[in-house]
Design an enzyme around this catalytic site. Structure first.
Site, PDB file in Angstrom:
ATOM      1  CG  HIS A 100      -0.300  -0.132   2.529  1.00 27.11           C
ATOM      2  ND1 HIS A 100       0.228  -1.328   2.981  1.00 27.11           N
ATOM      3  CD2 HIS A 100      -0.078   0.767   3.503  1.00 27.11           C
ATOM      4  CE1 HIS A 100       0.732  -1.155   4.194  1.00 27.11           C
ATOM      5  NE2 HIS A 100       0.563   0.118   4.529  1.00 27.11           N
ATOM      6  CG  HIS A 102       1.042   5.289   4.109  1.00 27.95           C
ATOM      7  ND1 HIS A 102       0.183   5.236   5.186  1.00 27.95           N
ATOM      8  CD2 HIS A 102       1.737   4.124   4.114  1.00 27.95           C
ATOM      9  CE1 HIS A 102       0.349   4.082   5.816  1.00 27.95           C
ATOM     10  NE2 HIS A 102       1.289   3.390   5.183  1.00 27.95           N
TER      11      HIS A 102
END
Length: 144
Positions: A100, A102
């Site tokens: 992922h 950010h």
């Protein structure tokens, strides 16, 4: 992966505050909200970290970052900048082992979010820089 929180969010088993979704990624608010608007961009394909990406997945995921980042920035006129961070491995602060990215909006240099890049250049001489450079270049050749 049945025990992956992000896979469960992608599947709709866990609610999220989705800001963007297509066939490749889902982008949703990070529950911690390091700063207001802190968003995660998650590939729908389960991959542990950046090291597990192939070129096609990398191109697909990373090509979506600018439009999502622009939307986050435009969502609040107080946003002055943004940190875009990808942690890979526990030692690099990865806490969910589904890759992922950010997107952390920055409002001021006093907004309680810090990244510190320490200057260690005094510890390196020409030989040490070349040694590191050559080790990486050799691995790049092996990647071809």
């Amino acid at each position: 992966m049945t025990d992956c929180i992000f896979c469960k969010i992608i599947a709709g088993e866990i609610p999220s505050y989705t800001v963007y979704e297509d066939d490749v990624v889902k982008a949703f608010l990070d529950i911690s909200q390091g700063t207001p608007g802190h968003t995660l961009v998650v590939p729908k394909k389960h991959v542990k970290d950046l090291f597990a990406y192939d070129e096609d997945l990398a191109a697909a995921v990373f090509s979506r970052l600018p439009k999502i980042a622009r939307a986050v920035k435009k969502s609040n006129p107080a946003i002055k900048g943004m940190n875009i961070i990808n942690n890979n491995g526990e030692v690099a602060y990865q806490s969910v082992f589904h890759s992922h990215i950010h997107l952390v909006p920055r409002y001021t240099d006093q907004d309680d979010f810090k990244i510190i890049f320490k200057d260690n250049s005094a510890k390196y001489d020409e030989g040490k820089y070349k040694e590191i450079q050559q080790a990486i270049v050799k691995q790049m050749e092996d990647e071809q």
